[in-house]
Design a protein around this motif. Structure first.
Motif, mmCIF file in Angstrom:
data_model
loop_
_atom_site.group_PDB
_atom_site.id
_atom_site.type_symbol
_atom_site.label_atom_id
_atom_site.label_comp_id
_atom_site.label_asym_id
_atom_site.label_seq_id
_atom_site.Cartn_x
_atom_site.Cartn_y
_atom_site.Cartn_z
ATOM 1 N N UNK A 63 -0.268 47.853 35.207
ATOM 2 C CA UNK A 63 0.531 48.772 34.082
ATOM 3 C C UNK A 63 -0.051 50.066 33.947
ATOM 4 N N UNK A 64 -1.158 50.290 34.050
ATOM 5 C CA UNK A 64 -1.867 51.585 33.924
ATOM 6 C C UNK A 64 -1.621 52.425 35.101
ATOM 7 N N UNK A 65 -1.651 52.013 36.359
ATOM 8 C CA UNK A 65 -1.510 52.846 37.613
ATOM 9 C C UNK A 65 -0.032 53.095 37.702
ATOM 10 N N UNK A 66 0.828 52.199 37.454
ATOM 11 C CA UNK A 66 2.230 52.354 37.609
ATOM 12 C C UNK A 66 3.046 52.934 36.487
ATOM 13 N N UNK A 67 2.643 52.691 35.062
ATOM 14 C CA UNK A 67 3.240 53.109 34.097
ATOM 15 C C UNK A 67 4.171 51.994 33.540
ATOM 16 N N UNK A 68 3.759 51.187 33.036
ATOM 17 C CA UNK A 68 4.540 49.732 32.972
ATOM 18 C C UNK A 68 3.893 49.304 31.389
ATOM 19 N N UNK A 69 4.772 48.358 30.781
ATOM 20 C CA UNK A 69 4.366 47.764 29.529
ATOM 21 C C UNK A 69 4.696 46.099 29.607
ATOM 22 N N UNK A 70 3.903 45.584 29.097
ATOM 23 C CA UNK A 70 3.927 43.961 28.667
ATOM 24 C C UNK A 70 4.433 43.806 27.360
ATOM 25 N N UNK A 71 5.508 43.258 27.012
ATOM 26 C CA UNK A 71 5.934 42.859 25.772
ATOM 27 C C UNK A 71 5.992 41.463 25.435
ATOM 28 N N UNK A 72 5.426 40.869 24.334
ATOM 29 C CA UNK A 72 5.326 39.551 23.965
ATOM 30 C C UNK A 72 6.528 39.106 23.082
ATOM 31 N N UNK A 73 7.514 38.485 23.548
ATOM 32 C CA UNK A 73 8.497 37.803 22.475
ATOM 33 C C UNK A 73 7.853 36.453 21.984
ATOM 34 N N UNK A 74 8.676 35.967 21.103
ATOM 35 C CA UNK A 74 8.176 34.767 20.272
ATOM 36 C C UNK A 74 8.653 33.650 21.202
ATOM 37 N N UNK A 75 7.639 32.903 21.688
ATOM 38 C CA UNK A 75 7.721 31.474 22.286
ATOM 39 C C UNK A 75 8.598 30.585 21.584
ATOM 40 N N UNK A 76 9.438 29.999 22.027
ATOM 41 C CA UNK A 76 10.161 29.024 21.528
ATOM 42 C C UNK A 76 11.513 29.354 20.334
ATOM 43 N N UNK A 77 11.539 30.544 20.282
ATOM 44 C CA UNK A 77 12.640 31.157 19.642
ATOM 45 C C UNK A 77 13.887 31.521 20.364
ATOM 46 N N UNK A 78 14.436 30.286 21.063
ATOM 47 C CA UNK A 78 15.335 30.234 22.010
ATOM 48 C C UNK A 78 16.688 30.608 21.121
ATOM 49 N N UNK A 79 17.037 30.155 19.800
ATOM 50 C CA UNK A 79 18.071 30.513 19.671
ATOM 51 C C UNK A 79 18.364 31.859 18.877
ATOM 52 N N UNK A 80 17.166 32.287 18.434
ATOM 53 C CA UNK A 80 16.928 33.755 18.035
ATOM 54 C C UNK A 80 17.368 34.793 19.073
ATOM 55 N N UNK A 81 16.686 34.672 20.389
ATOM 56 C CA UNK A 81 16.751 35.603 21.430
ATOM 57 C C UNK A 81 18.440 35.435 21.911
ATOM 58 N N UNK A 82 18.869 33.875 22.236
ATOM 59 C CA UNK A 82 20.126 33.902 22.511
ATOM 60 C C UNK A 82 21.008 34.487 21.675
ATOM 61 N N UNK A 83 20.922 34.766 20.557
ATOM 62 C CA UNK A 83 21.894 35.611 19.713
ATOM 63 C C UNK A 83 21.980 36.904 20.086
ATOM 64 N N UNK A 84 20.905 37.490 20.573
ATOM 65 C CA UNK A 84 20.924 38.876 21.009
ATOM 66 C C UNK A 84 21.806 39.038 22.439
ATOM 67 N N UNK A 85 21.846 38.042 23.070
ATOM 68 C CA UNK A 85 22.413 38.174 24.494
ATOM 69 C C UNK A 85 23.975 38.188 24.443
ATOM 70 N N UNK A 86 24.272 39.397 24.424
ATOM 71 C CA UNK A 86 25.942 39.736 24.153
ATOM 72 C C UNK A 86 27.132 39.335 25.397
ATOM 73 N N UNK A 87 26.325 39.367 26.380
ATOM 74 C CA UNK A 87 27.203 39.153 27.845
ATOM 75 C C UNK A 87 26.584 39.106 29.078
ATOM 76 N N UNK A 88 26.789 37.934 29.801
ATOM 77 C CA UNK A 88 26.057 37.567 30.979
ATOM 78 C C UNK A 88 26.854 38.602 31.907
ATOM 79 N N UNK A 89 26.340 39.333 32.444
ATOM 80 C CA UNK A 89 26.973 40.331 33.506
ATOM 81 C C UNK A 89 27.199 39.860 34.858
ATOM 82 N N UNK A 90 25.999 38.972 35.214
ATOM 83 C CA UNK A 90 26.212 38.411 36.828
ATOM 84 C C UNK A 90 24.824 37.284 36.767
ATOM 85 N N UNK A 91 24.860 36.579 38.044
ATOM 86 C CA UNK A 91 23.737 35.958 38.349
ATOM 87 C C UNK A 91 23.561 35.966 39.669
#
Ligand SMILES: O=C(O)C[C@H](O)C(=O)O
Ligand code: SF4
Length: 514
Positions: free
Chosen positions: A433-461
């Motif tokens: 993260x230091x060498x490249x310029x990156x960041x690690x973000x911690x989301x709340x584990x188990x909050x699967x509904x909370x995050x699913x609601x943020x997911x507006x559209x599946x663009x592909x897989x």
């Protein structure tokens, strides 16, 4: 028994979507202990919001179904073969309805069976008894917390605690250590079931059996009651807190059982369960297979909504947290401005990637351009709507540390700027993260509904051959919030909490139970 399959379907759906009341009470008590405005209080707020959303949506509390485990007690003369068949059908049906994630994976080929059926899955265990009804209990214990189970063979030398001998005090040390070693990776605050004695197998069996006790019961064995109370009081002084962010509540429940051992062996086995403690039970009429009674559901409803409003009001008064909004593609300059503790809100694209994807990306090209992009360690529950479009049904983070061998190299190779997961990552990633310029973000584990609601559209897989949880989903999100816990300046909240909790653990070195 014609209604038995339907009853099992109901039990599965309830277990996956509706957290039992005894667990809710423990979470509510934790919420009261945390100071408003802290990261722990904010995380608990997300957790309780998520519990409520799972109720309302009748959707999985957490995306990880775990290894569905049924424990059944039957009167003599009940046909166990028929029951097993009915349970398997109910499991497959609940998976088809996106109430469970397809979670049964061939250990050699990696193929996902798609319906949660396969060798060894689900686990169904019968025992006969002399009552006149059937008792079925189900636990959905996810992989992140399962990976934090631990078994000690006494005597042992334990970090922070020194020698643990073959006595009650040695057992005490093992239990304290088990909570420390889990850190936030099993989605703390957690519950532990402890098995003393047995062999390696029966010890773990007993530990898991303890997870079927009610969270607020009292151990009838005097020594074990004292031990449970000691652990509850003191493990909460370790300062690991919700998601390992630090805080007052690290442990929500501790249940200890004992069986005999053989002279040469002395095992202490600990089964760690995340806050998303999905276990329920029913009493069934053996004549028709209908549900007569739900277990673990005594007592008043817990009103998280009211508690949430109070917490939100306190937060508005106190909030000193820096809030940043990001949208991919993200530049190195933007990343370098972020510091541990910042709360980041993401809009726009993110790409899921977990175990199979990380391994794949080490020696293949990425299916999409990942330059400046965000990778989300997540294995979602997905379903198709009436028009055949994918929709996200549950999508919390998975434990990131499993990607430690790959992460830094992959970020550099593809120009990825942000990684979201939970539980933090190690030294190799921090350095990258230091060498490249990156960041690690911690989301709340188990909050699967909370995050699913943020997911507006599946663009592909892409890479669907890895199965739904392991495929690379390209998702457009809005208002996805996570906390910076590792930055490009060498700071890691995980490293800090681990070090401070080790120091606190060493306070418990002196004998307590003589
Ligand atoms: O498999 C998952 O989605 C999550 C897992 O339970 C974990 O905690 O890492
Ligand atoms: S993601 Fe967290 S809450 Fe969900 S199963 Fe894994 S450990 Fe439990």
């Amino acid at each position: 028994m014609e209604k038995f399959q339907e009853s099992m379907y109901k039990l599965i759906v309830e277990t996956s979507t509706n957290l039992p009341k005894d667990v809710r009470r423990a979470i509510a008590a934790a919420k009261i202990r945390e100071n408003a405005g802290t990261r722990a209080a904010m995380s608990l707020d997300t957790i309780t919001k998520n519990i409520k959303m799972a109720d309302d949506n009748v959707s999985p509390i957490c995306q990880d179904t775990g290894l569905p485990t049924f424990k059944i007690k039957v009167p003599v003369n009940v046909n166990q073969i028929e029951m097993k068949k009915a349970i398997k059908k109910a499991v497959a049906e609940a998976t088809g309805d996106a109430k469970l994630r397809p979670n049964s994976v061939d250990s050699i080929t990696g193929d996902n069976s798609g319906d949660n059926l396969g060798e060894g899955t689900p686990v169904i265990k019968f025992e006969q008894w002399e009552e006149d009804y059937i008792d079925v209990r189900l636990i959905l214990k996810g992989g992140g917390c399962e990976n934090k189970n631990i078994q000690y063979s006494l005597p042992a030398e334990l970090e922070g605690l020194g020698r643990a001998g073959r006595d009650l005090d040695g057992i005490r040390k093992c239990i304290m250590h088990s909570v420390y070693q889990a850190q936030g990776q099993g989605c703390s605050a957690g519950f532990i079931g402890v098995g003393i004695g047995g062999d390696r197998t029966s010890g773990y069996e007993l530990a898991k059996e303890m997870l079927f006790r009610s969270a607020d019961d009292v151990n009838p064995n005097e020594n074990l009651r004292k031990l449970e109370e000691y652990v509850m009081e003191n493990a909460n002084k370790l300062g690991i807190g919700t998601m390992g962010f630090g805080g007052e509540t690290t442990l929500l429940g501790c249940k200890v059982g004992v069986i005999n051992r053989i002279p040469a062996s002395f095992f202490v086995s600990v089964a760690y369960n995340c806050w998303a403690y999905r276990r329920l039970g029913v009493k069934i009429d053996p004549a028709c297979g209908e549900i007569q009674e739900w277990l673990y559901q005594e007592g008043e409803e817990v009103d998280f909504e009211k508690m949430k409003e109070e917490a939100a009001a306190a937060l508005e008064e106190k909030s000193e947290v820096r809030q940043v909004t990001l949208e991919a593609p993200i530049t190195e300059e933007q990343i370098r401005q972020l510091r541990v503790g910042d709360v980041v809100t993401i809009n726009g694209m993110m790409h899921t990637g977990r175990d199979a994807i990380h391994k794949y990306l080490t020696d293949h090209d990425a299916p999409v351009d990942l330059n400046g992009q965000i990778i989300y360690h997540c294995g979602p529950v997905m379903a198709k709507d009436g028009e055949g479009n994918w929709v996200v049904k549950a999508a919390g983070p998975t434990t990131s540390i499993r990607e430690e061998p790959y992460q830094g190299d992959i970020m550099k190779k593809f120009g990825i700027r942000a990684v979201i997961g939970k539980g933090g990552m190690g030294k190799k990633t921090l350095q990258a993260l230091g060498e490249h310029g990156g960041v690690y973000l911690n989301a709340i584990g188990g909050a699967a509904q909370y995050y699913a609601e943020c997911m507006q559209k599946v663009e592909g897989v892409d890479l669907m051959e890895f199965g739904i949880p392991e495929a690379m989903w390209h998702i457009n999100v809005k208002g996805f919030t996570a906390v910076v816990t590792m930055d490009s300046h060498g700071n890691s909240l995980h490293q800090d909490v681990e070090a401070s909790s080790l120091e606190r653990l060493s306070q418990f070195k002196e004998p307590v139970f003589k």
